[in-house]
Write a protein that holds these residues in place. Structure first.
Motif, PDB file in Angstrom:
ATOM      1  N   ASP A 265       0.931  -1.433  -0.033  1.00 36.00           N
ATOM      2  CA  ASP A 265       0.030  -0.109  -0.034  1.00 36.00           C
ATOM      3  C   ASP A 265       0.913   1.259  -0.205  1.00 36.00           C
ATOM      4  N   ALA A 266       1.899   1.011   0.811  1.00 35.76           N
ATOM      5  CA  ALA A 266       2.770   2.359   0.745  1.00 35.76           C
ATOM      6  C   ALA A 266       3.739   2.588  -0.679  1.00 35.76           C
ATOM      7  N   ALA A 267       3.830   1.498  -1.355  1.00 33.52           N
ATOM      8  CA  ALA A 267       4.581   1.529  -2.472  1.00 33.52           C
ATOM      9  C   ALA A 267       3.553   1.855  -3.595  1.00 33.52           C
ATOM     10  N   LEU A 268       2.303   1.608  -3.503  1.00 34.47           N
ATOM     11  CA  LEU A 268       1.599   1.863  -4.770  1.00 34.47           C
ATOM     12  C   LEU A 268       1.279   3.425  -5.021  1.00 34.47           C
ATOM     13  N   ALA A 269       1.572   4.176  -3.768  1.00 32.12           N
ATOM     14  CA  ALA A 269       1.364   5.670  -4.094  1.00 32.12           C
ATOM     15  C   ALA A 269       2.205   6.192  -5.020  1.00 32.12           C
ATOM     16  N   ASP A 270       3.336   5.645  -5.024  1.00 32.54           N
ATOM     17  CA  ASP A 270       4.747   6.020  -5.765  1.00 32.54           C
ATOM     18  C   ASP A 270       4.937   5.462  -7.088  1.00 32.54           C
ATOM     19  N   LEU A 271       3.952   4.783  -7.341  1.00 33.51           N
ATOM     20  CA  LEU A 271       4.283   3.868  -8.799  1.00 33.51           C
ATOM     21  C   LEU A 271       3.549   4.578  -9.986  1.00 33.51           C
ATOM     22  N   ASP A 272       4.573   5.041 -10.713  1.00 34.78           N
ATOM     23  CA  ASP A 272       4.049   5.804 -11.946  1.00 34.78           C
ATOM     24  C   ASP A 272       5.002   5.309 -13.027  1.00 34.78           C
ATOM     25  N   PRO A 273       4.404   5.215 -14.556  1.00 30.24           N
ATOM     26  CA  PRO A 273       3.123   5.756 -15.051  1.00 30.24           C
ATOM     27  C   PRO A 273       2.012   4.517 -14.455  1.00 30.24           C
ATOM     28  N   PRO A 274       0.751   4.926 -15.146  1.00 32.38           N
ATOM     29  CA  PRO A 274      -0.200   3.736 -14.639  1.00 32.38           C
ATOM     30  C   PRO A 274      -0.076   2.700 -15.585  1.00 32.38           C
ATOM     31  N   ALA A 275      -0.627   1.624 -15.081  1.00 35.14           N
ATOM     32  CA  ALA A 275      -0.393   0.229 -15.786  1.00 35.14           C
ATOM     33  C   ALA A 275      -1.353   0.249 -17.157  1.00 35.14           C
ATOM     34  N   LEU A 276      -2.415   0.995 -17.095  1.00 34.36           N
ATOM     35  CA  LEU A 276      -3.067   0.770 -18.311  1.00 34.36           C
ATOM     36  C   LEU A 276      -3.960   2.077 -18.416  1.00 34.36           C
TER      37      LEU A 276
ATOM     38  N   SER B 265     -16.439  -0.114 -33.399  1.00 33.53           N
ATOM     39  CA  SER B 265     -17.847  -0.457 -34.182  1.00 33.53           C
ATOM     40  C   SER B 265     -17.816  -1.844 -35.093  1.00 33.53           C
ATOM     41  N   PHE B 266     -18.847  -2.494 -34.977  1.00 32.93           N
ATOM     42  CA  PHE B 266     -18.775  -3.523 -36.086  1.00 32.93           C
ATOM     43  C   PHE B 266     -20.012  -3.378 -37.081  1.00 32.93           C
ATOM     44  N   GLY B 267     -19.475  -2.638 -38.023  1.00 36.95           N
ATOM     45  CA  GLY B 267     -20.007  -1.968 -39.200  1.00 36.95           C
ATOM     46  C   GLY B 267     -20.934  -0.915 -38.880  1.00 36.95           C
ATOM     47  N   PRO B 268     -21.832  -0.551 -38.985  1.00 36.40           N
ATOM     48  CA  PRO B 268     -22.784   0.419 -38.402  1.00 36.40           C
ATOM     49  C   PRO B 268     -22.987   0.572 -36.889  1.00 36.40           C
ATOM     50  N   VAL B 269     -22.718  -0.722 -36.335  1.00 38.53           N
ATOM     51  CA  VAL B 269     -23.013  -0.766 -34.764  1.00 38.53           C
ATOM     52  C   VAL B 269     -22.034  -0.557 -33.885  1.00 38.53           C
ATOM     53  N   PRO B 270     -22.244   0.509 -33.017  1.00 35.79           N
ATOM     54  CA  PRO B 270     -21.057   0.827 -32.169  1.00 35.79           C
ATOM     55  C   PRO B 270     -21.255   0.128 -30.879  1.00 35.79           C
ATOM     56  N   VAL B 271     -20.227  -0.637 -30.497  1.00 27.01           N
ATOM     57  CA  VAL B 271     -20.276  -1.605 -29.372  1.00 27.01           C
ATOM     58  C   VAL B 271     -19.488  -0.985 -27.872  1.00 27.01           C
ATOM     59  N   VAL B 272     -18.264  -0.393 -28.286  1.00 22.29           N
ATOM     60  CA  VAL B 272     -17.708   0.338 -27.175  1.00 22.29           C
ATOM     61  C   VAL B 272     -17.518   1.784 -27.977  1.00 22.29           C
ATOM     62  N   ARG B 273     -18.042   2.824 -26.930  1.00 21.23           N
ATOM     63  CA  ARG B 273     -18.099   4.140 -27.183  1.00 21.23           C
ATOM     64  C   ARG B 273     -17.351   5.248 -26.481  1.00 21.23           C
ATOM     65  N   GLY B 274     -16.170   5.444 -26.948  1.00 16.35           N
ATOM     66  CA  GLY B 274     -15.437   6.601 -26.366  1.00 16.35           C
ATOM     67  C   GLY B 274     -15.067   6.442 -24.762  1.00 16.35           C
ATOM     68  N   VAL B 275     -14.766   5.177 -24.663  1.00 19.56           N
ATOM     69  CA  VAL B 275     -13.975   4.729 -23.201  1.00 19.56           C
ATOM     70  C   VAL B 275     -12.769   5.564 -22.783  1.00 19.56           C
ATOM     71  N   THR B 276     -12.795   5.936 -21.676  1.00 22.17           N
ATOM     72  CA  THR B 276     -11.638   6.769 -21.427  1.00 22.17           C
ATOM     73  C   THR B 276     -11.385   6.330 -19.863  1.00 22.17           C
ATOM     74  N   LEU B 277     -10.168   5.686 -19.593  1.00 25.80           N
ATOM     75  CA  LEU B 277     -10.019   4.792 -18.472  1.00 25.80           C
ATOM     76  C   LEU B 277      -8.515   4.842 -18.047  1.00 25.80           C
ATOM     77  N   GLU B 278      -8.228   5.054 -16.836  1.00 25.58           N
ATOM     78  CA  GLU B 278      -7.051   5.143 -16.322  1.00 25.58           C
ATOM     79  C   GLU B 278      -6.764   4.115 -15.026  1.00 25.58           C
ATOM     80  N   VAL B 279      -6.023   3.136 -15.184  1.00 29.66           N
ATOM     81  CA  VAL B 279      -5.808   2.099 -14.067  1.00 29.66           C
ATOM     82  C   VAL B 279      -4.298   2.266 -13.417  1.00 29.66           C
ATOM     83  N   PRO B 280      -4.167   2.692 -12.272  1.00 31.18           N
ATOM     84  CA  PRO B 280      -2.795   2.645 -11.562  1.00 31.18           C
ATOM     85  C   PRO B 280      -2.351   1.404 -11.333  1.00 31.18           C
TER      86      PRO B 280
END
Length: 595
Positions: A357-368, A376-391
């Protein structure tokens, strides 16, 4: 002592049983001319050449799972290369070298088209079928070079001399390929690709490259076989490179048994001798009989005669399943760290929860880091503009209704699907256009909804496969390390709970820094699900790896999640702690109900 390192790498490939088998083979081949009359000896010589041809096809079909319906085209190239050179007054070796170069170029071109990511499963079959039809037509039409349907005569010399020459070439080719390829890393990777290409790619191995190597090597061995057979056959005609010959070698290999050296030669010998003695008796009915035998073997004895012999002799499953490849338990990892049995001693000790837990705070950059990820699969959007940061070191659970895009998002992160728009960064490196095996090499592991394992291997061999491709060495909890010692049963015979635990053990023992898990508790009892959640939490605390988990069981999510992300209609609806998510009115009403 640097000069000893190549010898160290070769250590372990040649065992006592191999020396015994090689000695027996050499002895039998050496005394055969003293025991057989001229005609049976000539048949044995032809069987050896045909056996080498079948062995060449086995490198592609039996070892890598790449089917070739027109492999006689390469066999014919070798035979014609030798015949054309001899009839032109040029050393036969020159013609063989030219044939080898041409075979390698053609095989590489076919592999690039037929084994690409966009190729269908049937593409290789169609391409190789077209190749053998084209080769036969060229041999029939190019009168000035091939003499058309009349063929080219190749002098054989004496029966005994021809036999020993053929036996020497076959023995050298088989032993060379067996020792340097099949008993080496490529042989192990070919086995892994054939059994489970998906899992192998997510261990950082490029399946396209492995299969391409196998197909090109297969073509080269078939070419050598054709050149060796030319003086034995005596007359090289268009049928040598034609569809009938291509079909026959498939029958030889299926009857003898794929994935074994003995099977290739046993099948070629039995069918060749049978054709010579029964062909005159039953005429054209012999081809029908061969077709019936092929169907029966494929249906009732897919392992061929060698497979039946292995069952009758009760060969240990760990030996028969490995196809005589070397699957070492440990080796030097890509980061230079040695495995648990190496001389360097044990791996790093697990961190305590407080230290982590102590080391986590100092870890950078994020893993993901996901930036406007869209699919989109053809005209069908499946995932739309997902922005996410995972430490780094965090456990993130993705929840949401069916069709929310959770599995698709994992596939995009893992490299199994291309993005329509957006960016994906792993450890601050953009990998948006990278393939799955390149992302795995950066430390990205994957678990699937249905356990993706080497079902035809033992649990211990599954673990060894993962560790030989290790990104870095890690020590496992005891409940996962136990699979290292399970070498007496095939993975396909394990219960579902053990298969899921084995997949987790493989993915963790491989040493990834980020692990994607798609419904790891699906199909498990409540007790097994709780145990799996405890194991995942323990792995996270011990090893510090980041976990991104798609899960529907809210009890498991409560136990695991440092953070919960809710997806709805391909978009992030809520991102926060479990209590925050549970208290959100939209989430409660639409996805969780009363929590």
């Amino acid at each position: 002592m640097q000069f000893l390192k190549p010898l160290t790498r070769l250590h372990g490939r040649f065992e006592r049983r191999h020396a015994l088998a090689a000695g027996i083979a050499v002895a039998v081949l050496a005394i055969a001319p003293y025991l057989l009359p001229a005609y049976p000896l000539a048949l044995l010589t032809l069987s050896l050449a045909y056996g080498l041809f079948a062995f060449g096809l086995d490198l592609s079909w039996g070892r890598a799972g790449v089917i070739s319906i027109g492999h006689a085209a390469f066999f014919g190239l070798g035979a014609y290369g030798s015949a054309i050179a001899v009839n032109a007054g040029v050393p036969a070796a020159a013609g063989v070298v030219a044939a080898l170069i041409l075979s390698a170029a053609i095989a590489l071109g076919i592999a690039r088209v037929g084994l690409g990511r966009k190729a269908l499963a049937s593409t290789m079959a169609v391409l190789t079928l077209a190749l053998t039809l084209l080769a036969e037509q060229i041999a029939r039409s190019w009168l000035s070079v091939t003499n058309g349907s009349n063929g080219l005569f190749v002098p054989a010399g004496g029966v005994v001399d021809s036999y020993y020459r053929t036996a020497a070439v076959v023995l050298a080719a088989v032993l060379g390929v067996w020792f340097f390829v099949l008993r080496g890393p490529l042989g192990r990777r070919l086995l892994a690709v054939r059994v489970n290409e998906q899992r192998t790619e997510h261990l950082g191995v490029d399946p396209y490259r492995a299969k391409t190597y196998a197909f090109v090597l297969s073509a080269l061995v078939a070419t050598v076989a054709g050149a060796t057979a030319a003086p034995v056959i005596g007359l090289v005609s268009p049928s040598t490179a034609g569809i009938v010959m291509s079909t026959q070698v498939l029958v030889w290999l299926a009857v003898g048994g794929r994935g074994t050296i003995l099977g290739a030669f046993l099948g070629a010998g039995i069918v060749t001798v049978g054709q010579e003695y029964l062909g005159d008796a039953i005429g054209s009915w012999y081809l029908l009989a061969m077709g019936v035998i092929f169907i029966l073997v494929v249906r009732f004895a897919p392992g061929g005669l060698v497979g039946l012999l292995a069952k009758a002799s009760r060969t240990p499953v760990s030996r028969s399943s490995a196809q005589d490849t070397v699957i070492p338990g440990t080796r030097l990892s890509r980061t230079g760290t040695q495995g648990p049995s190496a001389a360097a001693g044990p791996g790093p000790s697990p961190r305590s929860e407080e230290d982590w837990d102590a080391a986590l705070a100092d870890l950078d950059p994020p893993a993901l880091n996901l930036r406007d990820v869209t699919k989109s699969f053809g005209p069908v959007p499946v995932v739309r503009g997902v922005t996410l940061e995972v430490p780094r070191g965090q456990i993130v659970c993705l929840i949401g209704p069916n069709g929310a895009g959770k599995t698709t998002l994992l596939n995009l992160i893992a490299g199994d699907l291309p993005l329509t728009r957006g960016q994906i960064l792993l450890r601050d490196r953009e990998v948006t256009s990278w393939s799955a095996h390149h992302r795995a090499a950066l430390g990205l592991g994957r678990l699937f909804q249905i356990p993706s394992l080497y079902q035809e291997l033992t649990p211990a061999q599954n673990m060894a496969m993962a560790r030989t491709e290790a990104f870095q060495h890690v020590d496992l909890p005891a409940e996962l390390e136990r699979f290292t010692h399970r070498n007496d049963v095939l993975t396909q015979d394990l219960p579902l709970a053990d298969q899921r635990a084995l997949e987790l053990a493989m993915s963790i023992s491989w040493g990834p820094e980020i692990v994607l898990l798609d419904e790891p508790a699906a199909g498990l009892s409540h007790e097994d699900s709780v145990g799996l959640a405890q194991t995942l939490r323990r792995v996270n605390r011990m090893l510090g790896c980041t976990l991104v988990i798609v899960e529907h069981d809210m009890d498991i999510v409560r136990q695991l999640a440092d953070r919960v992300v809710v997806l709805a209609d391909g978009q992030v609806l809520v991102d926060g702690q479990m209590d925050e998510v549970s208290a959100n009115a939209d989430v409660r009403n639409a996805y969780l109900g009363a929590v």
